[in-house]
Design a protein around this motif. Sequence first.
Motif, PDB file in Angstrom:
ATOM      1  N   ASP A   3      -7.044  57.225  88.050  1.00 40.96           N
ATOM      2  CA  ASP A   3      -8.365  56.928  88.598  1.00 40.96           C
ATOM      3  C   ASP A   3      -9.457  57.631  87.801  1.00 40.96           C
ATOM      4  O   ASP A   3     -10.528  57.073  87.552  1.00 40.96           O
ATOM      5  N   SER A   4      -9.175  58.864  87.421  1.00 42.81           N
ATOM      6  CA  SER A   4     -10.127  59.631  86.615  1.00 42.81           C
ATOM      7  C   SER A   4      -9.410  60.044  85.329  1.00 42.81           C
ATOM      8  O   SER A   4      -8.645  61.016  85.330  1.00 42.81           O
ATOM      9  N   PRO A   5      -9.598  59.311  84.230  1.00 42.47           N
ATOM     10  CA  PRO A   5      -8.833  59.581  83.007  1.00 42.47           C
ATOM     11  C   PRO A   5      -8.902  61.023  82.529  1.00 42.47           C
ATOM     12  O   PRO A   5      -7.904  61.558  82.045  1.00 42.47           O
ATOM     13  N   ALA A   6     -10.052  61.665  82.672  1.00 45.85           N
ATOM     14  CA  ALA A   6     -10.199  63.029  82.170  1.00 45.85           C
ATOM     15  C   ALA A   6      -9.666  64.081  83.128  1.00 45.85           C
ATOM     16  O   ALA A   6      -9.537  65.247  82.756  1.00 45.85           O
ATOM     17  N   HIS A   7      -9.340  63.663  84.374  1.00 46.36           N
ATOM     18  CA  HIS A   7      -8.879  64.616  85.372  1.00 46.36           C
ATOM     19  C   HIS A   7      -7.644  64.065  86.087  1.00 46.36           C
ATOM     20  O   HIS A   7      -7.712  63.705  87.270  1.00 46.36           O
ATOM     21  N   PRO A   8      -6.516  63.981  85.402  1.00 39.00           N
ATOM     22  CA  PRO A   8      -5.314  63.449  86.055  1.00 39.00           C
ATOM     23  C   PRO A   8      -4.840  64.372  87.163  1.00 39.00           C
ATOM     24  O   PRO A   8      -5.030  65.597  87.097  1.00 39.00           O
TER      25      PRO A   8
END
Length: 623
Positions: A107-112
Amino acid sequence: MTEPTRMLPAAARLYGHTLTRLEPAQVLGMAERTARNTVLARLSVDFDGRYDDAVPERLSVATGPLEADLDVLRGELSDSTVRSFQRRSRRAADGEVTFLNGTVQFDSPAHPDWYDHGADGYPLLWSLKLYAFEPLRWAMLGYEDPQDAPDEVVAVFDQWVRDWTDSVDIGRPGYLRSAWTPWAVSLRLQTLARYMAWRTGGSHDGVPEGLTEALAGEIYRNALFLANHVEGDVGGNHLVENGLALLIAGLLFPEADEPWFATGRSILGRTGARQFLPDGGHYERSPMYHAIVTTRFVTACSLLAASDRSAPNWLIAMTKQAVAYLRYLSPPDERLPLYNDAVFGQSLPLTACLGYAGAVGFGADDRPVPSHSPMGGETGYYWLDTDHGQLLVDGGPVGPSNLPGHSHNDMLSVLLWVDGQRVLTDTGVYDYADNERRQYARSVAGHNTVQVGETEPIEIGGKYLMGARTEPTAEYEGADPTLFRGHYETAAAAPASYRHDRTILASDDWWLVRDELRGPDTETEPSVSRLHFHPEVAVTVEDSGTVRATGSDESSALLSVYPLGVSDVRTTTTEYFPEFGVTEERQTLELEAGPESGTTAFGYLLDPSAGGHRAPSCLDADK
């Protein structure tokens, strides 16, 4: 098998046999890991904080050797491989992460979400690859310089490092089976160290404030952890990853008051002496793991040379032999043979592995003589070449008795290439889960050899279990004609009871394969010899019983198979797993014989000649 043993459930027999073959170090390591994973995780001790406190505030790093090695490795990748790495890294930066041919969209590529990332339906190996930061490896192998990569790729992966450092703790319940599995830690340490060299080394500009410190601190923390969790319980290729990771940590932090370099070098020395057989093959007898392990030893030599340290003679000798055997295993299509647990796409491509080795100083030698000698060939793979193709036969043991995880029932199995095209294949591996596909891939039915009734020559079960072993004996004569003789007899403690002899004669443009089976099981059960064809090969059985194999367009003749001494010739459709998570349909030829009151003898002639020769009338499986 004794009657009490025979009455035990199969699972009990397999677990019992596996546990009694483990070495003391493995048993102690398993007990220690279990205690740490269950008991220590429940203690009110801040293990993560203790590791954090052990990281020095200021760290001096030496990325030069890693930069030099990366340049050498990247220089040996084909354009198609580089483009593949670039494409996969861009997709991962967009949140579309694919391992084992299974994709998860973040959902949030930079914050898996490292603990709940949506891969529950996939094998554990999927998550371990994420924990190993594999997408960062794709970026630094796909782009020579971070400035060549799309901005979002670099920004997302930089954030992954920060996110991991801030949110993934050591000591959570189950930590040694997930984010802090030592194998994943080893790969993570290697990847982060190389990423640091790629991202911050040299004259690169635009490195965000604090990134170098974050990377150095996380690598240091991982090295501290790994030094306390070397995988004596698992052994095998895992120990090689442990050794190289600690060696890299020692080179990256030359001023650190930690014995990582010496420990890593020592692990590689002990492990190499144990795991590389005298002919240079790896003792797990998987071409894939041999390629991976060999590449790790090449990296060790490359890093030592780049750091102006002398590689010890034993390391050079081990690596030279391992590279020579990898070159010996190379088939005409330059893709790995898929014996035992092996698939495409997990190691570097075979040409890249050998090119990398050559660039580091391990040049192209001829095939090692011991593997073509009647007195050698400890790994057990033998080539029988003719004018039109190459046949590879597995005449060795299935793997070390104390390490059954990657072993298959492939004794005396054959693979075939005709005019450079893969014609007879092994099955590969779908995954490492306990399921029907795993059982099939490891079973005798999944290989180009003979099965008696419904039994397995060595009992298998679970993801990695294997019962009472038997070791084939093999003789090889490399003259013209080339002759291979091999046989095995099922162990006394195995459910099956028979002896299998296989003789292969190769000359001019044909191979003759003859099988003899004798023993109690052969007197009551039919025997089936299987030939699994590549999915691109079409197979037809003529009224005469002769089998024709053609290319996918059904116009290019590849091979004629002449069954000898059989009672039935039939084809069926089976599954082929060339990569993790990939299944393809293929045609499989089944040749049935027996049961007989004495010796069952049958076989086949393989004729790939362009002239379409017929089998000589004098050939008879009973002679």
